[in-house]
Design a protein around this motif. Structure first.
Motif, PDB file in Angstrom:
ATOM      1  N   UNK A   1       0.850  -1.183   0.000  1.00 43.42           N
ATOM      2  CA  UNK A   1       0.000   0.000   0.000  1.00 43.42           C
ATOM      3  C   UNK A   1       0.889   1.237   0.000  1.00 43.42           C
ATOM      4  N   UNK A   2       0.540   2.271  -0.742  1.00 43.78           N
ATOM      5  CA  UNK A   2       1.371   3.484  -0.759  1.00 43.78           C
ATOM      6  C   UNK A   2       1.683   3.990   0.650  1.00 43.78           C
ATOM      7  N   UNK A   3       2.971   4.192   0.900  1.00 45.89           N
ATOM      8  CA  UNK A   3       3.407   4.703   2.195  1.00 45.89           C
ATOM      9  C   UNK A   3       3.594   3.650   3.267  1.00 45.89           C
ATOM     10  N   UNK A   4       3.321   2.382   2.950  1.00 45.78           N
ATOM     11  CA  UNK A   4       3.421   1.326   3.952  1.00 45.78           C
ATOM     12  C   UNK A   4       4.846   0.940   4.276  1.00 45.78           C
ATOM     13  N   UNK A   5       5.052   0.444   5.489  1.00 43.43           N
ATOM     14  CA  UNK A   5       6.366   0.001   5.970  1.00 43.43           C
ATOM     15  C   UNK A   5       6.322  -1.486   6.265  1.00 43.43           C
ATOM     16  N   UNK A   6       7.366  -2.203   5.928  1.00 42.11           N
ATOM     17  CA  UNK A   6       7.431  -3.639   6.188  1.00 42.11           C
ATOM     18  C   UNK A   6       7.657  -3.910   7.672  1.00 42.11           C
ATOM     19  N   UNK A   7       6.687  -4.574   8.303  1.00 46.54           N
ATOM     20  CA  UNK A   7       6.812  -5.014   9.696  1.00 46.54           C
ATOM     21  C   UNK A   7       6.177  -6.403   9.786  1.00 46.54           C
ATOM     22  N   UNK A   8       6.933  -7.490   9.507  1.00 46.70           N
ATOM     23  CA  UNK A   8       6.364  -8.838   9.573  1.00 46.70           C
ATOM     24  C   UNK A   8       5.672  -9.109  10.905  1.00 46.70           C
ATOM     25  N   UNK A   9       4.660  -9.966  10.863  1.00 43.42           N
ATOM     26  CA  UNK A   9       3.715 -10.125  11.962  1.00 43.42           C
ATOM     27  C   UNK A   9       4.264 -10.220  13.367  1.00 43.42           C
TER      28      UNK A   9
ATOM     29  N   UNK B   1      -6.729  -3.538  -4.659  1.00 42.09           N
ATOM     30  CA  UNK B   1      -6.724  -3.644  -6.119  1.00 42.09           C
ATOM     31  C   UNK B   1      -8.138  -3.689  -6.674  1.00 42.09           C
ATOM     32  N   UNK B   2      -9.013  -4.448  -6.027  1.00 46.51           N
ATOM     33  CA  UNK B   2     -10.398  -4.538  -6.482  1.00 46.51           C
ATOM     34  C   UNK B   2     -11.111  -3.192  -6.410  1.00 46.51           C
ATOM     35  N   UNK B   3     -10.639  -2.330  -5.508  1.00 44.03           N
ATOM     36  CA  UNK B   3     -11.210  -0.990  -5.404  1.00 44.03           C
ATOM     37  C   UNK B   3     -10.663  -0.049  -6.466  1.00 44.03           C
ATOM     38  N   UNK B   4      -9.794  -0.563  -7.342  1.00 46.66           N
ATOM     39  CA  UNK B   4      -9.258   0.242  -8.422  1.00 46.66           C
ATOM     40  C   UNK B   4      -8.142   1.182  -8.010  1.00 46.66           C
ATOM     41  N   UNK B   5      -7.470   0.869  -6.900  1.00 45.59           N
ATOM     42  CA  UNK B   5      -6.428   1.745  -6.376  1.00 45.59           C
ATOM     43  C   UNK B   5      -5.047   1.156  -6.651  1.00 45.59           C
ATOM     44  N   UNK B   6      -4.079   2.038  -6.878  1.00 43.98           N
ATOM     45  CA  UNK B   6      -2.749   1.612  -7.301  1.00 43.98           C
ATOM     46  C   UNK B   6      -1.911   1.144  -6.114  1.00 43.98           C
ATOM     47  N   UNK B   7      -1.103   0.124  -6.358  1.00 44.07           N
ATOM     48  CA  UNK B   7      -0.151  -0.388  -5.375  1.00 44.07           C
ATOM     49  C   UNK B   7       1.246   0.140  -5.689  1.00 44.07           C
ATOM     50  N   UNK B   8       2.110   0.097  -4.697  1.00 42.76           N
ATOM     51  CA  UNK B   8       3.527   0.372  -4.906  1.00 42.76           C
ATOM     52  C   UNK B   8       4.260  -0.956  -5.100  1.00 42.76           C
ATOM     53  N   UNK B   9       5.391  -0.901  -5.781  1.00 46.82           N
ATOM     54  CA  UNK B   9       6.195  -2.101  -6.023  1.00 46.82           C
ATOM     55  C   UNK B   9       7.665  -1.772  -5.780  1.00 46.82           C
ATOM     56  N   UNK B  10       8.396  -2.756  -5.272  1.00 42.46           N
ATOM     57  CA  UNK B  10       9.834  -2.597  -5.093  1.00 42.46           C
ATOM     58  C   UNK B  10      10.235  -1.655  -3.980  1.00 42.46           C
ATOM     59  N   UNK B  11       9.372  -1.465  -2.998  1.00 38.90           N
ATOM     60  CA  UNK B  11       9.694  -0.554  -1.894  1.00 38.90           C
ATOM     61  C   UNK B  11      10.646  -1.222  -0.904  1.00 38.90           C
TER      62      UNK B  11
END
Length: 380
Positions: free
Chosen positions: A177-185, A240-250
């Motif tokens: 998600x735009x602006x998201x940070x990786x924090x595994x569970x 994605x189903x809501x038609x919103x763009x994802x980020x890649x390679x962050x």
């Protein structure tokens, strides 16, 4: 040990020639309900497994048996039942396991259709026990969630929010998600206080679908995070189903340091684990379990892989806690087995254990481990 004069190829031929035993629905069901040790192995590839299988059938493809068996089936006399859809893979897998030295191997009579014909339910998808558990947690705990549209509106309004992605870092890099940070569970309870030090900051937890965002959100609530917390409903799929763009390679990752004042988090994690029925073990007990032949015990280090490689306990396998909750049967296919978890902070193992215990596993957390005991380096 091979008998004198008998090589491995001869042993395999003897095993292949041996008549196979068959297990019935009533036999397998009774063992599962009694929480006896049993490994019900679906030996097909992942796709046919995902189309239909019994609830606690762990996917263990025939082509990987030799590679996976030592870690997944550490006790050679554990009861094993192989199942397929009548292709003959179950019989071949049973013969292969016998040739590898496993002693109590049976084939499920009739395959998955036989299971259904005997009255057993079949399930679709992978990691079904964990996903079903996530739905139960949401229903029982009323875990809060926000739709993709609601989260997008918060982002557009530049609201005071922190978005954390609760899957593995490599999965985060594929899409986020735009602006998201990786924090595994398993890291959430430790790392989110540093990412959102202001208690009024809203924390949004997401994954690809639902389970890890629900478990992650409820973990933060259970451990007493003062911030408002919500799961992204249906994760990146819903986004994605809501038609919103994802980020890649962050590459945004949680801070490397641990909170200085984490004593309260440790205490809350201990309380959660104890309430769930998790028990604590010391190194002496673990040493005795390593040589115990009548019981299957899995030993998992739930920290991040890079921490594990920098120093870990001999005999412990690296499985980050969030993945272990999500894919339990992939790492521990023997139902009724004992699971032992370790970390070096007092939080991650207990948070992971609190969920596994609620999923009906016997779980122990290793405590009072001196830093010097983490003496082995490198990959498992």
């Amino acid at each position: 040990m091979n008998a004198p004069g008998k090589n491995l190829n001869q042993a395999s031929e003897v095993a292949v020639a041996a008549p196979l035993a068959y297990a019935t629905y009533e036999e397998v069901r009774a063992a599962l309900l009694a929480r006896q040790e049993i490994a019900l192995l679906d030996v097909r590839e992942e796709d046919p497994h995902a189309q239909a299988h019994p609830l606690f059938a762990a996917n263990s493809p025939f082509g990987r048996l030799e590679l996976d068996a030592p870690a997944k089936l550490p006790r050679r006399d554990v009861p094993i039942v192989t199942i397929d859809d009548g292709e003959g893979l179950a019989e071949r897998a049973a013969q292969r396991l016998l040739a590898l030295g496993y002693e109590d191997v049976k084939v499920f009579a009739g395959g998955v259709r036989g299971w259904a014909g005997a009255g057993g339910e079949l399930f679709r998808d992978v990691n079904v026990p964990s996903k079903a558990f996530g739905e139960l947690v949401e229903a029982e705990c009323h875990t809060p969630s926000l739709s993709a549209e609601e989260v997008k509106a918060l982002i557009d309004a530049q609201a005071d929010i922190v978005i954390v992605y609760a899957r593995r870092f490599d999965e985060y890099q594929v899409m986020s998600i735009p602006g998201g940070t990786s924090v595994p569970g398993a890291e959430l309870a430790l790392r989110v206080p540093l990412l959102a030090p202001n208690p009024s900051t809203r924390v949004i937890v997401n994954c690809a679908g639902r389970t890890r965002s629900l478990i992650g959100t409820q973990s933060l609530i259970n451990v007493g995070l003062p911030n408002p917390v919500a799961a992204l409903r249906n994760g990146t799929i819903g986004w994605t189903l809501a038609g919103q763009a994802l980020e890649h390679g962050q590459a945004r990752r949680f801070p490397a340091e641990l909170p200085d004042d984490r004593a309260d988090i440790v205490a809350r994690a201990r309380e959660l684990a104890q309430r769930a029925g998790v028990r604590e073990a010391r190194l002496a007990e673990v040493d005795s379990w390593c040589t115990q032949h009548e019981r299957t015990t899995y030993f998992f280090d739930v920290r991040m892989p890079e921490e594990y490689e920098a120093g870990h306990l001999p005999g412990f396998r690296s499985v980050p806690g969030g993945q272990l909750v999500q894919e339990t049967e992939m790492y521990a296919p023997v139902r009724g087995a004992r699971i032992v978890l370790v970390d070096d902070d007092g939080v991650r193992a207990r948070m992971t254990a609190s969920w596994l215990a609620q999923m009906a596993w016997e779980v122990w957390v290793l405590v009072e481990v001196p830093r010097s005991a983490f003496s082995e380096r490198g990959a498992w």
